[in-house]
Design a protein around this motif. Sequence first.
Motif, PDB file in Angstrom:
ATOM      1  N   MET A  10       2.715  67.183  19.502  1.00 30.37           N
ATOM      2  CA  MET A  10       3.736  67.099  20.793  1.00 30.37           C
ATOM      3  C   MET A  10       3.630  68.453  20.985  1.00 30.37           C
ATOM      4  SD  MET A  10       7.742  66.090  21.197  1.00 30.37           S
ATOM      5  CE  MET A  10       7.433  64.317  21.327  1.00 30.37           C
ATOM      6  N   LYS A  11       3.510  69.143  22.443  1.00 32.47           N
ATOM      7  CA  LYS A  11       3.384  70.424  22.745  1.00 32.47           C
ATOM      8  C   LYS A  11       4.845  70.697  22.728  1.00 32.47           C
ATOM      9  CE  LYS A  11      -0.792  70.610  25.287  1.00 32.47           C
ATOM     10  NZ  LYS A  11      -1.597  70.763  26.770  1.00 32.47           N
ATOM     11  N   LYS A  12       5.368  71.916  22.381  1.00 34.12           N
ATOM     12  CA  LYS A  12       6.662  72.394  22.495  1.00 34.12           C
ATOM     13  C   LYS A  12       6.801  73.580  23.697  1.00 34.12           C
ATOM     14  CE  LYS A  12      10.119  75.194  19.974  1.00 34.12           C
ATOM     15  NZ  LYS A  12      10.359  75.864  18.675  1.00 34.12           N
ATOM     16  N   VAL A  13       7.815  73.251  24.622  1.00 28.70           N
ATOM     17  CA  VAL A  13       7.861  74.063  25.823  1.00 28.70           C
ATOM     18  C   VAL A  13       8.596  75.208  25.363  1.00 28.70           C
ATOM     19  CG1 VAL A  13       8.864  74.414  28.073  1.00 28.70           C
ATOM     20  CG2 VAL A  13       7.812  72.170  27.347  1.00 28.70           C
ATOM     21  N   ILE A  14       8.120  76.693  25.610  1.00 25.90           N
ATOM     22  CA  ILE A  14       8.894  77.806  25.411  1.00 25.90           C
ATOM     23  C   ILE A  14       9.667  78.163  26.358  1.00 25.90           C
ATOM     24  CG2 ILE A  14       8.394  80.030  24.544  1.00 25.90           C
ATOM     25  CD1 ILE A  14       5.631  79.282  23.318  1.00 25.90           C
ATOM     26  N   VAL A  15      10.918  78.199  26.425  1.00 22.40           N
ATOM     27  CA  VAL A  15      11.837  78.546  27.295  1.00 22.40           C
ATOM     28  C   VAL A  15      12.364  80.198  26.998  1.00 22.40           C
ATOM     29  CG1 VAL A  15      14.126  78.303  28.369  1.00 22.40           C
ATOM     30  CG2 VAL A  15      12.596  76.269  27.428  1.00 22.40           C
ATOM     31  N   LEU A  16      12.156  80.900  28.000  1.00 17.21           N
ATOM     32  CA  LEU A  16      12.508  82.376  27.916  1.00 17.21           C
ATOM     33  C   LEU A  16      13.833  82.659  28.867  1.00 17.21           C
ATOM     34  CD1 LEU A  16       9.205  83.931  28.532  1.00 17.21           C
ATOM     35  CD2 LEU A  16      10.221  83.311  26.254  1.00 17.21           C
ATOM     36  N   ALA A  17      14.563  83.482  28.097  1.00 20.01           N
ATOM     37  CA  ALA A  17      15.704  84.085  29.103  1.00 20.01           C
ATOM     38  C   ALA A  17      15.290  84.918  30.185  1.00 20.01           C
ATOM     39  CB  ALA A  17      16.738  85.000  28.081  1.00 20.01           C
ATOM     40  N   ARG A  18      15.937  84.549  31.423  1.00 23.53           N
ATOM     41  CA  ARG A  18      15.641  85.237  32.602  1.00 23.53           C
ATOM     42  C   ARG A  18      16.647  86.051  33.230  1.00 23.53           C
ATOM     43  NH1 ARG A  18      10.270  83.921  34.407  1.00 23.53           N
ATOM     44  NH2 ARG A  18       9.204  82.437  33.404  1.00 23.53           N
ATOM     45  N   ILE A  19      16.412  87.031  33.936  1.00 22.07           N
ATOM     46  CA  ILE A  19      17.402  87.969  34.558  1.00 22.07           C
ATOM     47  C   ILE A  19      17.462  87.628  36.156  1.00 22.07           C
ATOM     48  CG2 ILE A  19      18.147  90.083  35.386  1.00 22.07           C
ATOM     49  CD1 ILE A  19      17.007  91.275  32.775  1.00 22.07           C
ATOM     50  N   LEU A  20      18.725  87.276  36.690  1.00 21.80           N
ATOM     51  CA  LEU A  20      19.007  86.888  37.912  1.00 21.80           C
ATOM     52  C   LEU A  20      19.202  88.352  38.743  1.00 21.80           C
ATOM     53  CD1 LEU A  20      20.193  85.326  40.353  1.00 21.80           C
ATOM     54  CD2 LEU A  20      22.352  85.659  39.501  1.00 21.80           C
ATOM     55  N   PHE A  21      18.270  88.481  39.838  1.00 22.55           N
ATOM     56  CA  PHE A  21      18.197  89.706  40.475  1.00 22.55           C
ATOM     57  C   PHE A  21      19.057  89.120  41.865  1.00 22.55           C
ATOM     58  CE2 PHE A  21      14.093  89.702  38.248  1.00 22.55           C
ATOM     59  CZ  PHE A  21      14.038  91.027  37.702  1.00 22.55           C
ATOM     60  N   ASN A  22      20.131  89.616  41.804  1.00 25.70           N
ATOM     61  CA  ASN A  22      21.310  89.212  42.911  1.00 25.70           C
ATOM     62  C   ASN A  22      21.441  90.217  43.904  1.00 25.70           C
ATOM     63  OD1 ASN A  22      22.630  90.269  40.838  1.00 25.70           O
ATOM     64  ND2 ASN A  22      24.275  89.368  41.226  1.00 25.70           N
ATOM     65  N   PHE A  23      20.522  91.327  44.075  1.00 21.55           N
ATOM     66  CA  PHE A  23      20.784  92.467  44.965  1.00 21.55           C
ATOM     67  C   PHE A  23      21.361  92.139  46.323  1.00 21.55           C
ATOM     68  CE2 PHE A  23      17.836  93.768  41.747  1.00 21.55           C
ATOM     69  CZ  PHE A  23      18.898  94.597  40.932  1.00 21.55           C
ATOM     70  N   ALA A  24      20.738  90.990  47.074  1.00 18.40           N
ATOM     71  CA  ALA A  24      21.066  90.521  48.204  1.00 18.40           C
ATOM     72  C   ALA A  24      22.457  90.210  48.422  1.00 18.40           C
ATOM     73  CB  ALA A  24      20.224  89.238  48.451  1.00 18.40           C
ATOM     74  N   ASN A  25      23.225  89.862  47.458  1.00 20.52           N
ATOM     75  CA  ASN A  25      24.636  89.701  47.691  1.00 20.52           C
ATOM     76  C   ASN A  25      25.552  90.854  47.264  1.00 20.52           C
ATOM     77  OD1 ASN A  25      24.060  86.917  47.792  1.00 20.52           O
ATOM     78  ND2 ASN A  25      24.046  86.665  45.623  1.00 20.52           N
ATOM     79  N   MET A  26      24.949  92.258  47.179  1.00 20.61           N
ATOM     80  CA  MET A  26      25.533  93.258  46.959  1.00 20.61           C
ATOM     81  C   MET A  26      25.532  94.241  48.142  1.00 20.61           C
ATOM     82  SD  MET A  26      24.148  94.641  43.257  1.00 20.61           S
ATOM     83  CE  MET A  26      24.287  93.454  41.904  1.00 20.61           C
ATOM     84  N   ASN A  27      27.071  94.978  48.354  1.00 18.60           N
ATOM     85  CA  ASN A  27      26.874  95.857  49.525  1.00 18.60           C
ATOM     86  C   ASN A  27      26.485  97.370  48.557  1.00 18.60           C
ATOM     87  OD1 ASN A  27      29.205  97.005  48.240  1.00 18.60           O
ATOM     88  ND2 ASN A  27      30.471  95.823  49.533  1.00 18.60           N
ATOM     89  N   VAL A  28      26.409  98.354  49.391  1.00 21.70           N
ATOM     90  CA  VAL A  28      25.905  99.405  48.750  1.00 21.70           C
ATOM     91  C   VAL A  28      26.835 100.202  47.655  1.00 21.70           C
ATOM     92  CG1 VAL A  28      25.509 102.106  49.209  1.00 21.70           C
ATOM     93  CG2 VAL A  28      24.957 100.275  50.996  1.00 21.70           C
ATOM     94  N   ASN A  29      28.057 100.058  47.677  1.00 26.52           N
ATOM     95  CA  ASN A  29      29.027 100.428  46.840  1.00 26.52           C
ATOM     96  C   ASN A  29      28.898  99.504  45.486  1.00 26.52           C
ATOM     97  OD1 ASN A  29      31.263 102.328  45.847  1.00 26.52           O
ATOM     98  ND2 ASN A  29      32.297 100.307  45.521  1.00 26.52           N
ATOM     99  N   ASP A  30      28.767  98.330  45.658  1.00 22.41           N
ATOM    100  CA  ASP A  30      28.394  97.351  44.569  1.00 22.41           C
ATOM    101  C   ASP A  30      27.480  97.727  43.693  1.00 22.41           C
ATOM    102  OD1 ASP A  30      30.828  95.771  45.301  1.00 22.41           O
ATOM    103  OD2 ASP A  30      29.683  94.212  46.273  1.00 22.41           O
ATOM    104  N   LEU A  31      26.244  97.984  44.547  1.00 17.29           N
ATOM    105  CA  LEU A  31      24.848  98.341  43.979  1.00 17.29           C
ATOM    106  C   LEU A  31      25.031  99.508  43.169  1.00 17.29           C
ATOM    107  CD1 LEU A  31      21.832  98.088  43.755  1.00 17.29           C
ATOM    108  CD2 LEU A  31      21.521  99.532  45.674  1.00 17.29           C
ATOM    109  N   LEU A  32      25.772 100.633  43.686  1.00 18.70           N
ATOM    110  CA  LEU A  32      25.937 101.989  43.114  1.00 18.70           C
ATOM    111  C   LEU A  32      26.775 101.677  41.839  1.00 18.70           C
ATOM    112  CD1 LEU A  32      25.962 105.103  42.805  1.00 18.70           C
ATOM    113  CD2 LEU A  32      28.130 104.912  43.938  1.00 18.70           C
ATOM    114  N   GLN A  33      28.021 100.595  41.730  1.00 17.07           N
ATOM    115  CA  GLN A  33      28.518 100.407  40.323  1.00 17.07           C
ATOM    116  C   GLN A  33      27.804  99.661  39.688  1.00 17.07           C
ATOM    117  OE1 GLN A  33      31.658 102.098  39.989  1.00 17.07           O
ATOM    118  NE2 GLN A  33      31.305 102.964  42.277  1.00 17.07           N
ATOM    119  N   PHE A  34      27.087  98.678  39.917  1.00 12.17           N
ATOM    120  CA  PHE A  34      26.178  97.963  39.071  1.00 12.17           C
ATOM    121  C   PHE A  34      24.950  98.958  38.288  1.00 12.17           C
ATOM    122  CE2 PHE A  34      21.804  95.750  38.531  1.00 12.17           C
ATOM    123  CZ  PHE A  34      22.535  94.792  37.407  1.00 12.17           C
ATOM    124  N   ALA A  35      24.587  99.855  39.195  1.00 11.68           N
ATOM    125  CA  ALA A  35      23.581 100.766  38.736  1.00 11.68           C
ATOM    126  C   ALA A  35      24.247 101.825  37.569  1.00 11.68           C
ATOM    127  CB  ALA A  35      22.860 101.671  39.816  1.00 11.68           C
TER     128      ALA A  35
END
Length: 221
Positions: free
Chosen positions: A1-26
């Motif tokens: 039986m084949k085993k599916v390899i699952v990897l952790a992935r990052i959410l790129f949610n920049f579309a939901n940020m305003n400029v100040n949110d982006l700055l604080q995140f960065a």
Amino acid sequence: MKKVIVLARILFNFANMNVNDLLQFALGIKAKIAIDPDIHIDAPTQLLLTNEIAAVQGIVTTRETNASGDLTKAEQILVTNLIITLVTIAHNVQDGANKIAAGVTASAEVIIVRIGFKLIVIGAKAGRTFEVVKASSLTAALRKKALARGTIYHWRWSSDQLIWHRVKDTQGSAVTITALPGGKDCYFQEAETLPLGPNPIVQALGGEPAWGDTIHETIPS
């Protein structure tokens, strides 16, 4: 039986940020990658991030006294440059965390979250309010938990989480999207316009809706 390899992935949610949110995140990402014991981002990339943060900080400072509307073209370029650098760092963090974890997804997720990134919802499980019901050749069937009658459902997809493609709005809480790129990862988001009585409420100068969580699926060719 084949085993599916699952990897952790990052959410790129920049579309939901305003400029100040982006700055604080960065700023948060900058502080964490400088001291993280497992993830090492090269010095030139860290310097580039520092310079681009300073440029966006200038935009925020200027707009504290000049509360104009949309970003100028020059300002948008500076913001886009910062987002691209953050995406580059995110991919390095994602790859590094998965390599260190050696297939133990939970361990990779700990590293990713510690640095400040959010995790993407991979695929769909029963009971989710938004899910990929089925993926077939160049096609994905999506379903959102139905809301009040009169709700309008908005849908969009992306292959990189930077450029998003809107598709036709629906009155039903399910949609099938065709002509997607086959053999590639696709990301999906959904939003709603809620009704007042039997009709949806819309603004005369309405912008983008408040997009929800991102889900992910590999689309067969």
